[in-house]
Design a protein around this motif. Structure first.
Motif, PDB file in Angstrom:
ATOM      1  N   SER A  14       0.831  -1.210   0.000  1.00  0.00           N
ATOM      2  CA  SER A  14       0.000   0.000   0.000  1.00  0.00           C
ATOM      3  C   SER A  14       0.860   1.252   0.000  1.00  0.00           C
ATOM      4  O   SER A  14       0.574   2.213  -0.714  1.00  0.00           O
ATOM      5  CB  SER A  14      -0.926   0.017   1.223  1.00  0.00           C
ATOM      6  N   LEU A  48       2.369   1.719  -3.424  1.00  0.00           N
ATOM      7  CA  LEU A  48       1.345   2.218  -4.345  1.00  0.00           C
ATOM      8  C   LEU A  48       1.126   3.717  -4.160  1.00  0.00           C
ATOM      9  O   LEU A  48       1.040   4.466  -5.140  1.00  0.00           O
ATOM     10  CB  LEU A  48       0.026   1.468  -4.144  1.00  0.00           C
ATOM     11  N   TRP A  59       1.723   6.512  -7.056  1.00  0.00           N
ATOM     12  CA  TRP A  59       0.659   7.414  -7.480  1.00  0.00           C
ATOM     13  C   TRP A  59       1.110   8.874  -7.352  1.00  0.00           C
ATOM     14  O   TRP A  59       0.827   9.701  -8.223  1.00  0.00           O
ATOM     15  CB  TRP A  59      -0.624   7.184  -6.689  1.00  0.00           C
ATOM     16  N   ASN A 102      -0.498  -1.090 -11.608  1.00  0.00           N
ATOM     17  CA  ASN A 102      -1.472  -2.138 -11.933  1.00  0.00           C
ATOM     18  C   ASN A 102      -1.044  -3.494 -11.380  1.00  0.00           C
ATOM     19  O   ASN A 102      -1.869  -4.234 -10.827  1.00  0.00           O
ATOM     20  CB  ASN A 102      -1.693  -2.205 -13.439  1.00  0.00           C
ATOM     21  N   THR A 129      -1.404  -3.394  -7.567  1.00  0.00           N
ATOM     22  CA  THR A 129      -2.820  -3.397  -7.206  1.00  0.00           C
ATOM     23  C   THR A 129      -3.376  -4.814  -7.255  1.00  0.00           C
ATOM     24  O   THR A 129      -4.092  -5.235  -6.334  1.00  0.00           O
ATOM     25  CB  THR A 129      -3.619  -2.463  -8.139  1.00  0.00           C
TER      26      THR A 129
END
Length: 152
Positions: free
Chosen positions: A16, A19, A23, A50, A53
C-alpha cells in the motif's frame, strides 16, 4: 512462499505504501514542461501500479479468507476500541453557573454517567482489548498463507 498472517499484514502495508508513492510520482510527473525531463517513466510506473494493485487484491483476499475463523475476535476488538473512544468523549463535567449578578440564580449541570464510571468502563474494555489483541497476535503468528511479494 509461505508467510504468517503477521508477515502478510506487514506486506500489505508495504505494498500500500509503495502504491501511494507511485501514485504521487505519476501525479507529479505526468504533465511537465517541454524543456523539462521527467524523473520517471510514467507508463512504466502505471504498469507497476497495476501489478501491485492486483497483488494487493490477492493478498487482502487471502488474509480475509485466512481470518474466517477469527472474525469475532477482530470485530470485537474493533468495537471495543470504538467504545473506549466514545466513552472518552462523554461530558462528565458537573458544574454550577451563576446567572447574572445575583448568586441566588444558578444553573447546575448534572451527569447520569459519572467520570469514575467512564474510567472504570474504559479500563474494563481496555483489558478485553488487550486479551483480544494477544489472541489475534498469536493467531497471526501461527497461521500461514501462500504469497509471493511483488516487492524486491
Amino acid at each position: 512462499m509461505l508467510i504468517t498472517l503477521a508477515q502478510a499484514l506487514k506486506e500489505k502495508n508495504r505494498i500500500s505504501g509503495e502504491l501511494n508513492k507511485l501514485w504521487c510520482l505519476v501525479q507529479r510527473e505526468n504533465a511537465c514542461w517541454e524543456n523539462r525531463t521527467r524523473s520517471i517513466d510514467v507508463n512504466e510506473a502505471m504498469q507497476t501500479i497495476n501489478e501491485y494493485t492486483q497483488k494487493l487484491i490477492e493478498l487482502k483476499t487471502k488474509i480475509g479468507k485466512a481470518n474466517e475463523g477469527n472474525l469475532e475476535n477482530m470485530y470485537s476488538l474493533e468495537e471495543y476500541k470504538s467504545q473506549i473512544s466514545k466513552y472518552g468523549s462523554i461530558d462528565t463535567d458537573e458544574e454550577v453557573r451563576f446567572l447574572g449578578e445575583h448568586e441566588d440564580r444558578t444553573l447546575a449541570k448534572t451527569c447520569v454517567i459519572k467520570n469514575s464510571e467512564v474510567l472504570k468502563m474504559q479500563k474494563s474494555l481496555q483489558i478485553k482489548c488487550n486479551q483480544l489483541q494477544d489472541e489475534l497476535d498469536t493467531y497471526n503468528a501461527t497461521h500461514q498463507i501462500e504469497f509471493d511479494t511483488p516487492l524486491k
